[in-house]
Design an enzyme around this catalytic site. Structure first.
Site, PDB file in Angstrom:
ATOM      1  N   LYS A  35      16.093  -9.592  35.904  1.00 22.68           N
ATOM      2  CA  LYS A  35      14.788 -10.163  36.344  1.00 22.68           C
ATOM      3  C   LYS A  35      13.985 -10.173  35.150  1.00 22.68           C
ATOM      4  O   LYS A  35      13.067 -11.126  34.951  1.00 22.68           O
ATOM      5  CB  LYS A  35      14.219  -9.273  37.348  1.00 22.68           C
ATOM      6  CG  LYS A  35      13.863  -9.942  38.802  1.00 22.68           C
ATOM      7  CD  LYS A  35      12.978  -9.143  39.654  1.00 22.68           C
ATOM      8  CE  LYS A  35      13.653  -8.993  41.176  1.00 22.68           C
ATOM      9  NZ  LYS A  35      12.982  -7.900  41.995  1.00 22.68           N
ATOM     10  N   THR A 121       3.283  -1.805  50.983  1.00 23.12           N
ATOM     11  CA  THR A 121       3.203  -1.317  52.528  1.00 23.12           C
ATOM     12  C   THR A 121       4.116  -0.152  52.632  1.00 23.12           C
ATOM     13  O   THR A 121       4.908  -0.071  52.695  1.00 23.12           O
ATOM     14  CB  THR A 121       3.478  -2.705  53.373  1.00 23.12           C
ATOM     15  OG1 THR A 121       2.884  -3.746  52.909  1.00 23.12           O
ATOM     16  CG2 THR A 121       3.121  -2.164  54.802  1.00 23.12           C
ATOM     17  N   GLU A 148      -2.277  -4.725  50.004  1.00 22.89           N
ATOM     18  CA  GLU A 148      -2.054  -6.092  49.534  1.00 22.89           C
ATOM     19  C   GLU A 148      -2.097  -7.098  50.587  1.00 22.89           C
ATOM     20  O   GLU A 148      -1.265  -6.732  51.667  1.00 22.89           O
ATOM     21  CB  GLU A 148      -1.046  -6.452  48.586  1.00 22.89           C
ATOM     22  CG  GLU A 148      -0.772  -7.789  48.084  1.00 22.89           C
ATOM     23  CD  GLU A 148      -2.210  -8.190  47.362  1.00 22.89           C
ATOM     24  OE1 GLU A 148      -2.542  -7.428  46.594  1.00 22.89           O
ATOM     25  OE2 GLU A 148      -2.750  -9.283  47.777  1.00 22.89           O
ATOM     26  N   ARG A 151      -0.155 -13.841  51.246  1.00 27.62           N
ATOM     27  CA  ARG A 151       0.900 -14.620  52.056  1.00 27.62           C
ATOM     28  C   ARG A 151       1.501 -15.369  51.121  1.00 27.62           C
ATOM     29  O   ARG A 151       1.147 -15.675  49.999  1.00 27.62           O
ATOM     30  CB  ARG A 151       0.284 -15.456  53.046  1.00 27.62           C
ATOM     31  CG  ARG A 151      -0.775 -14.985  54.037  1.00 27.62           C
ATOM     32  CD  ARG A 151      -1.844 -16.146  54.249  1.00 27.62           C
ATOM     33  NE  ARG A 151      -2.478 -16.549  53.365  1.00 27.62           N
ATOM     34  CZ  ARG A 151      -3.360 -17.693  53.431  1.00 27.62           C
ATOM     35  NH1 ARG A 151      -3.304 -18.423  54.431  1.00 27.62           N
ATOM     36  NH2 ARG A 151      -4.100 -17.972  52.450  1.00 27.62           N
ATOM     37  N   GLY A 253       6.472 -21.377  68.505  1.00 21.93           N
ATOM     38  CA  GLY A 253       7.588 -21.918  67.943  1.00 21.93           C
ATOM     39  C   GLY A 253       8.924 -20.683  68.015  1.00 21.93           C
ATOM     40  O   GLY A 253       8.785 -20.206  69.003  1.00 21.93           O
ATOM     41  N   CYS A 260       7.994  -9.383  55.754  1.00 22.08           N
ATOM     42  CA  CYS A 260       6.873  -8.363  56.121  1.00 22.08           C
ATOM     43  C   CYS A 260       6.683  -8.205  57.374  1.00 22.08           C
ATOM     44  O   CYS A 260       7.001  -7.043  57.950  1.00 22.08           O
ATOM     45  CB  CYS A 260       5.706  -9.061  55.476  1.00 22.08           C
ATOM     46  SG  CYS A 260       5.799  -9.273  53.736  1.00 22.08           S
TER      47      CYS A 260
END
Ligand code: UGA
Length: 435
Positions: A35, A121, A148, A151, A253, A260
């Protein structure tokens, strides 16, 4: 001010690049060397609108760097922890191994009087536990929590223009250091909320639980509309005009997925049980079941439309990501439905504008194609499961010529029903009466 950001997932990379764009010297640290080497070259290993460009710009500007060597953080005043806290394999609880090891790695190298700030979180009580550990590793370093709320798909916007900033601190010095970091956002009028450590952890999971509840509420109304002959899209519009309810997050839907909402409500339930308050969050169990049922209902609708035996039937699936403008397939309702339909013997072909790579890795048993025309060829049914703009812009007349049967199920209630019906399609939506 020099800042380190530990963890280079979508939260960490966005936070690092955003802080760099605000003028700070930022070092992004990750133990994953693949990464890091990709980020060093300016290649963001996931899709987030605008992020690739921002990272390139900041790398060129010289204020942003990436490394896997924690000693590069030794001059930093502040260290943000942005590592993942996925669901544990053996329970509903969150797996905290990455947060724990981030503290073990950064604690000893952090300079005297610097501040470590958790953004991940975490279950309430984690920050206090970590602060205790930090006092053993490096007593001059303080811990704060700064949840935080970004989205996916809007990560940069939500980081640079969040609707609030919440900081859990145990001293005025920690608060003023964080005020310095967010000075320009505060000046722009973003509300600033100072809290204690447990409240700051709770704000995050409470917000995500509320959002999950709103979605499952409207999906429960969809179930009722189906049996009572109502239309949930009209119902949502009508209740949404009441400002106390609000129209956002009332899109019925196939429900919520991603890295999350599902894991956060489960970890919150697990934590409440540990705290002896199981009953307080028992309703979240129902929120989770309504959400899982929505996936099943779409499959029931397929059987209702094209027959209960799906063996050998060609089914085209539009969308694999858990939501549009993301290539994330973690707990994706779309991919889950595709897998279940394929397991029932149907010949499933999946399209997605951005998530094909991740979807292939997760579900190698499925067939993936990179254009809609091939995906829908000879299909007995099309399932619209992720509301990409590309799908809303499809021409129903052109698609009609390629399929075997003109049946479309809109799992996101996002397509123009009138247009599809006028073009000769049998159109079905979750929570909507058949016409
Ligand atoms: C969510 C929260 O919205 C963020 O505020 C939070 O910071 C983030 O989790 C996190 O904890 O990191 P995200 O997972 O990116 O953000 O996605 P959302 O936009 O919340 O959507 C979640 C799911 O709900 C998606 O699968 C979406 O399709 C579904 N959804 C959303 C609905 O089914 N109906 C709606 O009306 C809205």
């Amino acid at each position: 001010m020099k800042i380190s950001v530990i963890g280079t997932g979508y939260l960490g990379v966005t936070h690092a690049a955003a802080l760099s764009s605000l003028g700070f010297d930022v070092v992004g640290i990750d133990i994953d060397s693949e990464k890091v080497s990709s980020l060093k070259k300016g290649i963001v290993p996931f899709f987030e609108p605008g992020l690739q460009e921002l990272v390139e710009e900041e790398l060129q500007g010289g204020r942003l760097q990436f490394t896997n060597d924690f000693s590069n953080a030794k001059d930093c005043e502040i260290h943000f922890i942005c590592v993942g806290t996925p669901q544990r394999k053996d329970s509903l609880a969150a797996d905290l191994q990455f947060v724990d090891s981030a503290i073990e790695m950064i604690g000893p190298v952090a300079k005297t009087n610097s501040l470590i700030v958790g953004k991940s979180t975490v279950p309430v009580g984690t920050a206090e536990r970590l602060a205790k550990r930090l006092s053993e590793l490096n007593p001059s370093v303080e811990l704060a929590w700064n949840p935080e709320f970004l989205r996916e798909g809007f990560a940069i916007e939500d980081t640079l223009r969040p609707n609030r900033l919440v900081v859990g601190v145990t001293s005025d010095q920690a608060e003023s250091k964080l005020r310095k970091v967010y000075e320009s956002l505060i000046a722009a009028g973003i509300p600033w909320i100072r809290a204690d450590l447990p409240t700051s952890e709770l704000v995050k999971v409470a917000a995500n639980s509320f959002l999950a509840t709103k979605i499952s509420f409207i999906n429960a109304m969809a179930e009722i509309c189906e049996v009572a002959g109502g239309d949930v899209t009209v119902l949502a519009k009508a209740i949404g005009y009441d400002p106390r309810i609000g129209s956002k997050f009332l899109q019925a839907g196939i429900g919520f997925g991603g890295g999350c909402l599902p894991k956060d409500i489960r970890a919150f339930m697990a934590r409440s049980e540990e705290l002896g308050a199981k009953q307080s969050l028992e309703f979240l169990r129902e929120i989770d079941s309504i959400n899982q049922r929505a996936r099943q209902r779409v499959i029931d609708l397929v059987r209702l439309e094209i027959g209960s035996d799906l063996k050998g039937k060609r089914i085209a699936i539009l969308g694999a990501a858990f939501k549009p403008d993301s290539d994330d397939v973690r707990d994706s309702p779309a991919l889950d439905i595709a897998e279940q339909i394929a397991a029932a013997g149907a010949v499933v072909t999946v399209h997605d504008p951005k998530a094909l790579g991740n979807a292939k890795r997760r579900s190698p048993q499925l067939t993936f194609v990179d254009n809609v025309e091939t995906c829908v060829k000879d299909a007995s049914c099309i399932l619209h499961l992720t509301e990409w703009k590309e799908y809303r812009d499809l021409d129903p007349v052109a698609i009609l010529k390629r399929v075997k049967e003109p049946v479309i199920i809109d799992g996101r209630n996002a397509l123009d029903r009138e247009l599809w019906e006028k073009s000769g399609w049998r159109f079905r939506g979750l929570g909507r009466t058949t016409r």
